[in-house]
Each structure stands twice: as structure tokens, then as C-alpha cells.
Design a protein around this motif. Structure first.
Motif, short mmCIF file in Angstrom:
data_model
loop_
_atom_site.label_atom_id
_atom_site.label_comp_id
_atom_site.label_asym_id
_atom_site.label_seq_id
_atom_site.Cartn_x
_atom_site.Cartn_y
_atom_site.Cartn_z
N THR A 23 24.84 -6.34 60.34
CA THR A 23 25.54 -5.29 59.63
C THR A 23 24.51 -4.39 58.97
OG1 THR A 23 27.33 -6.84 59.12
CG2 THR A 23 27.28 -4.76 57.90
N LYS A 24 24.46 -3.15 59.39
CA LYS A 24 23.45 -2.24 58.88
C LYS A 24 23.90 -1.55 57.60
CE LYS A 24 22.71 -0.06 62.83
NZ LYS A 24 22.09 0.83 63.84
N GLY A 25 22.93 -1.13 56.84
CA GLY A 25 23.22 -0.38 55.64
C GLY A 25 23.67 1.04 55.96
N ASP A 26 24.20 1.70 54.94
CA ASP A 26 24.67 3.07 55.13
C ASP A 26 23.53 3.98 55.56
OD1 ASP A 26 26.95 2.94 52.27
OD2 ASP A 26 27.16 2.26 54.35
N GLY A 27 23.77 4.77 56.59
CA GLY A 27 22.80 5.76 57.01
C GLY A 27 21.64 5.25 57.84
N ILE A 28 21.65 3.98 58.18
CA ILE A 28 20.57 3.44 59.01
C ILE A 28 20.81 3.86 60.46
CG2 ILE A 28 19.34 1.38 59.75
CD1 ILE A 28 19.12 2.10 56.74
N PRO A 29 19.82 4.49 61.08
CA PRO A 29 20.02 5.02 62.44
C PRO A 29 20.27 3.91 63.46
CG PRO A 29 18.06 5.98 61.42
CD PRO A 29 18.50 4.87 60.53
N ASP A 30 20.93 4.31 64.56
CA ASP A 30 21.20 3.37 65.64
C ASP A 30 19.92 2.85 66.30
OD1 ASP A 30 24.15 5.18 66.83
OD2 ASP A 30 23.87 3.74 65.20
N ARG A 31 18.80 3.52 66.07
CA ARG A 31 17.52 3.08 66.63
C ARG A 31 17.08 1.72 66.09
NH1 ARG A 31 13.31 5.27 65.23
NH2 ARG A 31 13.87 6.35 63.27
N PHE A 32 17.66 1.33 64.97
CA PHE A 32 17.32 0.05 64.34
C PHE A 32 18.38 -0.98 64.73
CE2 PHE A 32 13.94 1.13 61.32
CZ PHE A 32 14.00 2.52 61.35
N SER A 33 17.93 -2.11 65.27
CA SER A 33 18.86 -3.17 65.64
C SER A 33 18.24 -4.53 65.37
CB SER A 33 19.26 -3.06 67.11
OG SER A 33 18.14 -3.23 67.94
N GLY A 34 19.07 -5.55 65.30
CA GLY A 34 18.60 -6.90 65.03
C GLY A 34 19.09 -7.87 66.07
N SER A 35 18.34 -8.96 66.24
CA SER A 35 18.74 -10.02 67.14
C SER A 35 18.13 -11.34 66.65
CB SER A 35 18.30 -9.73 68.58
OG SER A 35 16.89 -9.54 68.64
N SER A 36 18.65 -12.45 67.18
CA SER A 36 18.20 -13.77 66.73
C SER A 36 18.02 -14.69 67.92
CB SER A 36 19.22 -14.40 65.78
OG SER A 36 19.39 -13.65 64.60
N ILE A 92 5.48 -3.44 39.87
CA ILE A 92 6.68 -2.62 39.82
C ILE A 92 7.86 -3.59 39.88
CG2 ILE A 92 8.07 -0.88 40.98
CD1 ILE A 92 5.46 0.26 42.14
N TYR A 93 8.79 -3.43 38.96
CA TYR A 93 9.97 -4.30 38.90
C TYR A 93 11.18 -3.53 39.42
CZ TYR A 93 7.41 -7.87 36.39
OH TYR A 93 6.50 -8.86 36.06
N TYR A 94 11.81 -4.11 40.43
CA TYR A 94 12.97 -3.50 41.05
C TYR A 94 14.23 -4.29 40.69
CZ TYR A 94 9.65 -1.14 44.19
OH TYR A 94 8.63 -0.38 44.71
N CYS A 95 15.28 -3.56 40.42
CA CYS A 95 16.62 -4.11 40.26
C CYS A 95 17.27 -4.05 41.65
CB CYS A 95 17.34 -3.23 39.26
SG CYS A 95 19.10 -3.42 39.10
N ALA A 96 18.04 -5.06 42.02
CA ALA A 96 18.62 -5.06 43.36
C ALA A 96 19.96 -5.81 43.38
CB ALA A 96 17.66 -5.70 44.34
N LYS A 97 20.84 -5.34 44.22
CA LYS A 97 22.02 -6.07 44.60
C LYS A 97 22.01 -6.12 46.13
CE LYS A 97 26.13 -4.16 45.22
NZ LYS A 97 26.10 -3.71 46.63
N GLN A 98 22.93 -6.87 46.68
CA GLN A 98 23.00 -6.92 48.13
C GLN A 98 23.07 -5.50 48.69
OE1 GLN A 98 26.56 -8.73 49.56
NE2 GLN A 98 25.81 -8.98 51.63
N ALA A 99 22.13 -5.14 49.52
CA ALA A 99 22.10 -3.87 50.25
C ALA A 99 21.77 -2.66 49.39
CB ALA A 99 23.42 -3.62 50.98
N LEU A 100 21.25 -2.84 48.18
CA LEU A 100 20.92 -1.69 47.34
C LEU A 100 19.75 -2.04 46.43
CD1 LEU A 100 21.73 1.20 46.43
CD2 LEU A 100 23.16 0.10 44.68
#
Lengths: 111, 112
Positions: free
Chosen positions: A57-70, B93-101
Motif C-alpha cells: 500500500t503506497k503513500g499518497d502521491g507516490i508514483p507508480d514507478r515505485f513498487s514492492g515485492s517479497s 534531528i528528532y522527527y515526530c512520526a505516525k504511520q505513513a507520515l
């Protein structure tokens, strides 16, 4: 002990594809991971969550050029049609109850 | 817009204290676990601490256990990191983070 192993560096040519590897330690091959990108002098950016079955599941705005596999304990990030702005550090991350682990990062150079 | 904004970094002497804050916006803050992650100069990412959505459970890396305290105020959509007995090796540098942000980070320098 939960450990993630990444190669320190990788390189590929402009327009080509590159596959970065993140290896889970023994006994942890079912763990999901996340991939993050860090451009030079910038903060990290979430790319995707990658499950052990290869679904991601990609983050918002991540281009299709990026993909993952396992495959087994290996988790991969593939970047296709490499662009100069893909030159960055790439980190994998996983988690257990009460513990979060980062890989050492891979520095990607676009030639 | 989803956003995390850290503040509170600065220069502090060894043995001193500092409190970092992270203001969250654009999502339901009280529904998410939150974390602090740091990056020493020229080094990789290192997890520091995580707190559950209700603040009932906290976790710490061994390197900061007993010296740092993570907390949150869900009414203010704000995450905190109270750092004490600071050492030179806490410089990062200290970063605050949540899942995906991720936040943009705040620099902490421990030096005399």
C-alpha cells in the motif's frame, strides 16, 4: 533479535530500473515492513507498507514507478524509469510490540 | 492537509533537559500511536519512543530508557518528548512520526 539488513549503496543509470533489498533476521520472515525515502538534506518520506505476501500500500502521491515485492525474508523496493530526483537514501522499517527497527539504509546513486 | 510540526529543539549542555513538541493536524490524532525517531549527523534513522493512542502504553529504545519520557495531549493534538540527562550522543534531528507520515524534524545539539 529483530534486525533489518540493507546494502549500504546501490547505483543505476538514468531511465533504468533498480531493485533494493531489505532482509529480515531469522525467525521474522513473516513481518511486514515499510519503505521510506530520504532526499539529501530532507526529512524522510513514507513510500509504502509491504506485506510478506508482496501486497503493498503506497503513500499518497507516490508514483507508480515505485513498487514492492517479497520473497521469504527478503523485501524489495523496485524503482523503474529512474529519474535524477530518485537519488536518495532508502530505509526499510519493521516493528514488533514495543519495538521499532530501521535498516541501516541504502544510498542510491543515479548515474 | 495531514501535517506534523515539531518544535523545541536547540542547543543544550550535557546533563541538561529539553522538551520537544509535535503539533498534529489533518487527521484524528487520538486514534493513532505516535513515535519519535532521531537521526544523528551523517547517520541512519533510530527509533526513540512510541506511545499508544490513549497514552496508556509507552515504549522506549534502550539508549534513552530512564532519561526520556514520551507523552501526548489528545485535546491539543500534540505529542511531547521530555529529554533529561542529555548526552553528546543524543545530538540529532528528532522527527515526530505516525504511520505513513513524518514531520520535518527539529535539531537538538548537546554540547558545552
Amino acid at each position: 533479535q529483530l534486525v533489518l539488513t540493507q546494502s549500504p549503496s546501490a547505483s543505476a543509470s538514468l531511465g533504468a530500473s533498480v531493485k533494493l533489498t531489505c532482509t529480515l533476521s531469522s525467525g521474522h520472515s513473516s513481518h511486514a515492513i515499510a519503505w521510506h525515502q530520504q532526499l539529501p538534506e530532507k526529512g524522510p518520506r513514507y513510500l509504502m507498507r509491504l506485506n510478506n505476501d508482496g501486497s503493498h500500500t503506497k503513500g499518497d502521491g507516490i508514483p507508480d514507478r515505485f513498487s514492492g515485492s517479497s520473497s521469504g525474508a527478503e523485501r524489495y523496493l523496485t524503482i523503474s524509469s529512474l529519474q535524477s530526483e530518485d537519488e536518495a537514501d532508502y530505509y526499510c522499517q519493521t516493528w514488533d510490540t514495543g519495538n521499532v527497527v530501521f535498516g541501516g539504509g541504502t544510498k542510491l546513486t543515479v548515474l | 492537509e495531514l501535517q506534523l510540526v515539531e518544535s523545541g529543539g536547540g542547543l543544550v549542555q550535557p546533563g541538561g533537559s529539553l522538551r520537544l513538541s509535535c503539533a498534529a493536524s489533518g487527521f484524528t490524532f487520538s486514534s493513532y500511536a505516535m513515535s519519535w525517531v532521531r537521526q544523528a549527523p551523517g547517520k541512519g534513522l533510530e527509533w526513540v519512543s512510541t506511545i499508544s493512542p490513549s497514552a496508556g502504553t509507552t515504549y522506549y529504545a534502550d539508549s534513552v530508557k530512564g532519561r526520556f519520557t514520551i507523552s501526548r495531549d489528545n485535546s491539543k493534538n500534540t505529542l511531547y518528548l521530555q529529554m533529561s540527562s542529555l548526552r553528546a550522543e543524543d545530538t540529532a534531528i528528532y522527527y515526530c512520526a505516525k504511520q505513513a507520515l513524518w514531520g520535518q524534524g527539529t535539531l537538538v545539539t548537546v554540547s558545552s
